[in-house]
Every structure is written in structure tokens, then in C-alpha cells.
Design an enzyme around this catalytic site. Structure first.
Site, short mmCIF file in Angstrom:
data_model
loop_
_atom_site.label_atom_id
_atom_site.label_comp_id
_atom_site.label_asym_id
_atom_site.label_seq_id
_atom_site.Cartn_x
_atom_site.Cartn_y
_atom_site.Cartn_z
N ASN A 149 22.92 25.95 -1.13
CA ASN A 149 22.76 25.97 0.32
C ASN A 149 22.05 27.25 0.75
OD1 ASN A 149 23.52 24.59 2.92
ND2 ASN A 149 24.33 26.64 3.33
N GLU A 150 20.95 27.09 1.45
CA GLU A 150 20.24 28.23 2.04
C GLU A 150 20.17 29.43 1.10
OE1 GLU A 150 21.82 29.10 5.92
OE2 GLU A 150 20.68 27.47 6.82
N GLU A 306 19.51 20.76 8.93
CA GLU A 306 20.58 21.25 9.79
C GLU A 306 20.01 21.68 11.13
OE1 GLU A 306 22.88 24.57 8.44
OE2 GLU A 306 23.08 23.78 6.41
N TRP A 314 27.35 32.10 15.69
CA TRP A 314 27.05 33.36 14.99
C TRP A 314 26.16 34.32 15.77
CZ3 TRP A 314 21.87 32.65 14.63
CH2 TRP A 314 21.40 31.34 14.42
N LYS A 355 34.68 27.63 13.45
CA LYS A 355 35.41 26.67 14.29
C LYS A 355 34.87 26.60 15.71
CE LYS A 355 39.32 29.86 14.92
NZ LYS A 355 38.83 30.85 13.92
N PHE A 356 34.09 27.59 16.13
CA PHE A 356 33.49 27.52 17.47
C PHE A 356 32.06 26.98 17.44
CE2 PHE A 356 36.88 30.67 18.23
CZ PHE A 356 37.55 29.98 19.24
#
Ligand code: GAL
Ligand code: ZN
Length: 680
Positions: A149-150, A306, A314, A355-356
Site C-alpha cells: 500500500n502506497e 482511493e 489527517w 475513525k474520523f
């Protein structure tokens, strides 16, 4: 032809079901079907679940999960799960944790905590990839492999002893002998001479500026070290699971990895894109990144792997996407050649670092706006299914070279303000505003089909590339070259005789001295009576008799000296722009070569804020995407009859009332033009 065996456009996202009970999975797949999801990315961070300790595997849950999605007609992009090594592996091999330039070993507890050159990490990653490939290669849900991933996210370089050893191996391969390394690095200066490769270390924290060629080689090495890791996993997948395409998610225009080199090892390109909803110009930057993704495989469709349905978590302040923006930005990726729109992530997490972060299925569930938009977009993508496989092509080319990018941004230059993205953006924005679509090309790319080639900066430039640019111009091409170009060779040694080095003759100019402009100050210029303003950078240049001065400096120590020149050469022209300008002024200059070369907008006469791109299918059908990024309703006149695929409406040509179409703020139309009309 599609990227995977899934027909139409791809829609879905990262699904991290290890966070949930199996009852939740059952609800998930039902909701996915409701939203029109046809592809989910599974297992990106599942290593600890798949391999609970050094001696056991647990595939039972993944078997059940893949069977479940398959039963609901959803295909799987299966991740190799290697981006976050589990605690047991880290404790058994603490040396696999990455080390910063200051010698700090980064702890377990986040993700991407691995040294690219660690043999323990690589062996474990390859073993996991092999186990997954062997178990799932024949699973009917599997249509795509998602490696890691990335790469380079969070950690793009490691300064540990293993990395140092790997760097020395790489240097031996590149330079052959230590004498050659000494010559290449210019170690005669500051007593930096090496007697053997064993004495060489990575550019760790040092008292002052580190040898620039050492740093440049380090950047090249770091991109290669991660690529070697990627290729090790890819080789396993190709061997065990041939025929299933393999991709890894890129991060748009990302400095640390040379994506030209990387994309040669991808079956197709996929990208993660997170334009900031708080930035009113974010769509311009997004367009630029999407153009690069399309260009990496010479125009072949790519996949938006994505994006966020709304806010990320972030940034210091995470602004949601206002109604319509999610749809508009999703369709913008399609407009620029993507064959699908995927997200991070399917269901919003209730625990953990993200989670946000918004998700296709928000915390509130199916009641709110977020879910409605997820379902609506899924339905619209189905209506656009026939667009899959069609290609977009830019009308002008922009040169991008990672080697030059890295070298440009080394320390102790005439100005620290000369950054590649800052130099590129005004050029790109100027073209974007004019509706001129572009493809990116590597310096060795095929220029022949482009009437205009733009090089906003080529700080590091070898003579072979310069010769190709010369041949391009002689053959009738129009080249526009930006400031501080042709400065150094591949060792980052200055080309003697003055900048732009191997382009001096072609451009007909020589730089006597670069003249950086202090922050906050400007230098005035004159373009046929129109005043322009240079910021950050100017140059004292001398033009030879073959070059005409098109723009002059009119203030400061460079007053009345040439600033922008044009030289006719063979059947083409070579332009030199010796300063940095904002997008508006850059555009005023680029208009001249664009007109000369006959480069037009994709759809001339577009109202402000409306983006137009065209994809073409193999049978000649064209798809004209019209995207209104503005806050006002806009009317667009059409020059061909056709059908808006989103509404099913047949549209008429002309400018009279009832013809063309009206786009609401953030509105989109995708207009199918049949081959008969398109060729007319
Ligand atoms: C990406 C990453 C995802 C998720 C996402 C959040 O960089 O690949 O796993 O963290 O960002 O925006
Ligand atoms: Zn390391």
C-alpha cells in the site's frame, strides 16, 4: 477492454472487515449491492490477522469473506497485506524497523514501519504474498492483485546499517569503481575522497551540506530500493497467479518515487487522490495528477484506487465535501481517463487512527447524506459504463523528469524557492484555464505527435535529451523551456559554458548569471505593452542573433535585458522563459507558441470554471465530459449532436435557446457523440 474482468466502470473501496463481526459483513455485502459496488479491495492491512504468529496462518475468515462477496456478485482486489508488519515479526527482527537520518529507530504502533532493505522484512513479505497467491489464485472473486500500500507513504528512506549496505551495493553497480564514484560525486572538494566503497554511508545528519551527488544518488537508490521490494512481490504473483493483473496504489505526483520507472512494472496504474475540499483550486491540481496517472502508461485507462467520499482525518482542519463535490470530483477522474472510482474506505471505522475519516458507509449508517451520495454515484457510474476502456489524449506535452526534480531541490542552490511543483503549477494552470489538455512525457518520451512540448524546468539535462529536443524543433515542433534549465549533467556537475548548457544553441541564449528575486519583491516585464511581473526568479541572459527577444525586463538591474526569447530553428521554434511568473502571466506568454502551433482548447469558447475533456472509444465514439467547478450556472454550446449519458437527454447543437446544455454549479454532463458525428 476493462482493467479487470469486471464489466463497466469500477466502483467500491478498501474494505477492512477484520474490524467487524461476520454479522456486519453480511450487512455490508447487501449494502454494497444496493450501492452498485462491483469491486472491493480486501486485506490491505490484514497481515496480523492472516499470520497471527510465526508458526500459524489463519485464512478461514478470508475464505468465508471472499465466498460471501462472490455470492453477491462483487469482485475482489486482493491486497498482499504487506504494508504493516505484525508485532511478533517486529519483535523477532527489531532491525526491520526503519531509522531516520538522525539515527532514530521508528517504533511499532503505526504502520509502514519497515526498512526497504531488510532481508527479514522482505522474506516475510514474499512468504505472505506466496501464501495468499497460492490459496486464492483460482478464487472466482479475484480479479486484481493490490501489492502492498502506497510505497513511500510515511517512510520513504531508511538510514539503518542494512540500508547503508544496500546503498553501497547499488553504488558499486552504478559506478563500478570507487574512482568513478569519487569523480561522479566530486569528492575532491571538502576532502570527501573515499578509498573504498566500505567507507561510504547514506547521507545521514551531518554538520553542514552533504555532498549533493551523494544525496542525488541516495534519492535514486531509495526509489529503486522500494521498487525492488515491489518487484519481489510482483514476481511471486506473476509466477503463481498469471493472468490476474497486478497494481500498487500510487500517490499522484509524489517526489520520492520515479513513477516512470515504477509504472513499467505495473499491469496498470492506480492512484490515491485526496484533493482538499477547502481549496477552491484543488480541481486544477487534481486534473494535473490525473493527467500524470494516464500518461504513465501512455494514455491507457487507470484506476482511482482511493479517494475520500467526504472529509479526510489527517489534515489540521478536515473540511467535508459540500453536496455535489464528491460526484463532481469522482467524475473528473473519469473525465481524465480513469476506469473506476474506489475509496478509502467502505465502512467508517469506530476505532483506530482513521475513525474520523469519511467512508462510503458513514457512522450514521444509511440515514444521512453520505450514504445517499454513495448510492447515487453508484447508479450514475452504471449509466456511464460504456465509457470504460475509452482513452483520453492531451493536445500538448509537458516534460517531467524525476532525476531533474530531485537534483533541482538539492541544497545550496541560487534560490531555495525553485521547487518543481511550484514551477510546474502555473504552467499547468495556464493550460488548464485555456482548456488545453496535456499529457506528461518522460525526457526520453516520443514527442513527435505533439505540436507543443513544454518543459517548465529541466535543471538536470543530459546532451542526449537536448539532442532529441533539437531534432523535435527542427522537425517542426514548438518547444518552450522554463528557467534554470540545462544546468547540470547526470552527476549534478555544472555544464560548462553557461546555462542552459546543452540547450544553448537550440534556444539561442546563454545565462550570464541567475538573478533570484527576494521574497515579496517582483521584477517588471514588458510583453508588447502589457506589463507582467516575475517573482522568485529571473536571469541575466544574453540572446544571440538567431534569437528574438519577445519579452524584456523593465525594472531592476536586468532592466531592458531579454526575458523571453524565441528562436526559429528548422521548421519549428524554441522558446526560452528566463523567469518565474504566476499562472496568468505564464499563460500570456504560452498563448504565443500555442497559437503558432495551432493548439486549440478541447472545446473552444467554454465559460469560466467549466472543464472539458474528451475520451474516445476504439470504434470512434467520443465521450465529452463537461464539469462545472464554479459556483454559477453555466451554458455550454455544443458543436456536435449527441446524448447526455447521465440524463439520457438528446442534445442539440447551436447557440440558440434550447440548444447546448446548462450546467448547474458543480454540475456534470457526459455527452456521447456517435462516430459519424465525431468524424464530421
Ligand atoms: C491513504 C492510505 C489509506 C488511508 C487513506 C486516508 O494514504 O492508503 O490506507 O490511510 O490514505 O486518507
Ligand atoms: Zn534500513
Amino acid at each position: 477492454m476493462n482493467l479487470t474482468r469486471v464489466p463497466g466502470l469500477l466502483y467500491g473501496g478498501d474494505w477492512n472487515p477484520e474490524q467487524w463481526s461476520e454479522e456486519v459483513w453480511a450487512e455490508d455485502v447487501k449494502l454494497m449491492a444496493e450501492a452498485g459496488v462491483n469491486l472491493v479491495t480486501v486485506g490491505v492491512f490484514s497481515w496480523a490477522r492472516l499470520q497471527p504468529d510465526a508458526h500459524s496462518w489463519d485464512f478461514g475468515w478470508l475464505d468465508r469473506l471472499l465466498d460471501l462477496v462472490h455470492a453477491h456478485g462483487i469482485a475482489v482486489d486482493l491486497a498482499t497485506a504487506t504494508a504493516s508488519p505484525p508485532a511478533w515479526l517486529v519483535r523477532a527482527h527489531p532491525e526491520l524497523l526503519p531509522v531516520t537520518a538522525d539515527g532514530v529507530r521508528l517504533e511499532f504502533g503505526s504502520r509502514q514501519h519497515y526498512c526497504p532493505s531488510s532481508t527479514a522484512y522482505r522474506a516475510a513479505a514474499v512468504r505472505l504474498t506466496r501464501a495468499l497467491a497460492t490459496r486464492y489464485r483460482d478464487h472466482p472473486a479475484l480479479v486484481l492483485w493490490h501489492v502492498h500500500n502506497e510505497y513511500g507513504d510515511h517512510v520513504e528512506e531508511c538510514f539503518c546499517p542494512a540500508s547503508a549496505e544496500d546503498f553501497r551495493r547499488w553504488l558499486r553497480e552504478r559506478h563500478g569503481t570507487v574512482e568513478e564514484l569519487n569523480r561522479s560525486w566530486g569528492t575532491a572538494f571538502w576532502s570527501q575522497r573515499y578509498n573504498s566503497f566500505d567507507q561510504v554511508e547514506p547521507p545521514r545528519a551531518a554538520p553542514g551540506p552533504v555532498n549533493p551527488t551523494q544525496v542525488l544518488d541516495w534519492r535514486r537508490f531509495c526509489s529503486d530500493a522500494l521498487l525492488a521490494l515491489h518487484r519481489a512481490e510482483k514476481a511471486v504473483l506473476d509466477e503463481i497467479s498469471p493472468g490476474v493483473p497486478v497494481t500498487t496504489n500510487f500517490m499522484s505526483m509524489f517526489k520520492a518515487l520515479d513513477y516512470w520507472e515504477w509504472s513499467r512494472h505495473e499491469d496498470f496504474v492506480s492512484d490515491d487522490a485526496y484533493p482538499d475540499p477547502a481549496d477552491p483550486r484543488a480541481h486544477v491540481n487534481a486534473a494535473m495528477n490525473y493527467d500524470l496517472m494516464r500518461s504513465l502508461k501512455a494514455g491507457r485507462p487507470w484506476l482511482l484506487m482511493e479517494q475520500a467520499p467526504s472529509a479526510v482525518s489527517w489534515r489540521p482542519v478536515n473540511v467535508p465535501k459540500r453536496p455535489g463535490l464528491y460526484r463532481l470530483w469522482s467524475l473528473q477522474a473519469l473525465a481524465r481517463g480513469a476506469d473506476g472510482v474506489l475509496h478509502f474506505q467502505w465502512r467508517a471505522s469506530v476505532a483506530g487512527a482513521e475513525k474520523f475519516h469519511s467512508a462510503m458507509l458513514p457512522h450514521r449508517g444509511t440515514a444521512g447524506r453520505g450514504w445517499r451520495e454513495t448510492v447515487t454515484l453508484g447508479a450514475e457510474l452504471r449509466r456511464l459504463g460504456e465509457v470504460a476502456g475509452s482513452r483520453m489524449r492531451g493536445r500538448a506535452a509537458v516534460l517531467l523528469d524525476w532525476d531533474s526534480w530531485w537534483a533541482l531541490e538539492l541544497e545550496d542552490h541560487p534560490s531555495a524557492r525553485m521547487r518543481w511543483l511550484d514551477l510546474l503549477r502555473p504552467w499547468y494552470a495556464a493550460l488548464y484555464e485555456r482548456g488545453v489538455t496535456v499529457d506528461f512525457l518522460p525526457p526520453g518520451g516520443d514527442l513527435a505527435d505533439y505540436p507543443v512540448v513544454l518543459a517548465p524546468n529541466l535543471y538536470l539535462l543530459d546532451t542526449a535529451t537536448a539532442d532529441r529536443l533539437d531534432a523535435y524543433v527542427r522537425g517542426g515542433g514548438h518547444l518552450v523551456c522554463g528557467p534554470f534549465s540545462g544546468v547540470t549533467d547526470r552527476h549534478d556537475h555544472i555544464h560548462p559554458g553557461g546555462q542552459p548548457g546543452p540547450l544553448r544553441e537550440l534556444l539561442g541564449v546563454v545565462v550570464d548569471e541567475p538573478w533570484p528575486i527576494p521574497d515579496g519583491e517582483t521584477t517588471a516585464l514588458d510583453l508588447d505593452g502589457v506589463g507582467l511581473r516575475a517573482v522568485r526568479w529571473s536571469e541575466w541572459i544574453e540572446a544571440d542573433s538567431a534569437a528574438e527577444t519577445i519579452v524584456r525586463y523593465t525594472s531592476g538591474p536586468l532592466g531592458n535585458r531579454p526575458a523571453v526569447t524565441r528562436r526559429r530553428h528548422g521548421d519549428g521554434t524554441a522558446w526560452y522563459l528566463s523567469c518565474h511568473l504566476d499562472a496568468a502571466d505564464t499563460g500570456r506568454i504560452l498563448d504565443l507558441p500555442l497559437v503558432e502551433a495551432g493548439v486549440e482548447a478541447e472545446l473552444p469558447g467554454l465559460p469560466e470554471g467549466v472543464e472539458a475533456t474528451r475520451r474516445r472509444a476504439a470504434d470512434g465514439t467520443a465521450y465529452l465530459f463537461l464539469l462545472n467547478h464554479g459556483t454559477l450556472e453555466r451554458h455550454v454550446a455544443l458543436d456536435r449532436p449527441g446524448t447526455d449519458l447521465l440524463t439520457g437527454t438528446d442534445l442539440l447543437t447551436g447557440t440558440a435557446a434550447g440548444t447546448g446544455l446548462t450546467l448547474a454549479p458543480l454540475g456534470v454532463a457526459v455527452f456521447r457523440i456517435p462516430p459519424t458525428e465525431e468524424r464530421a
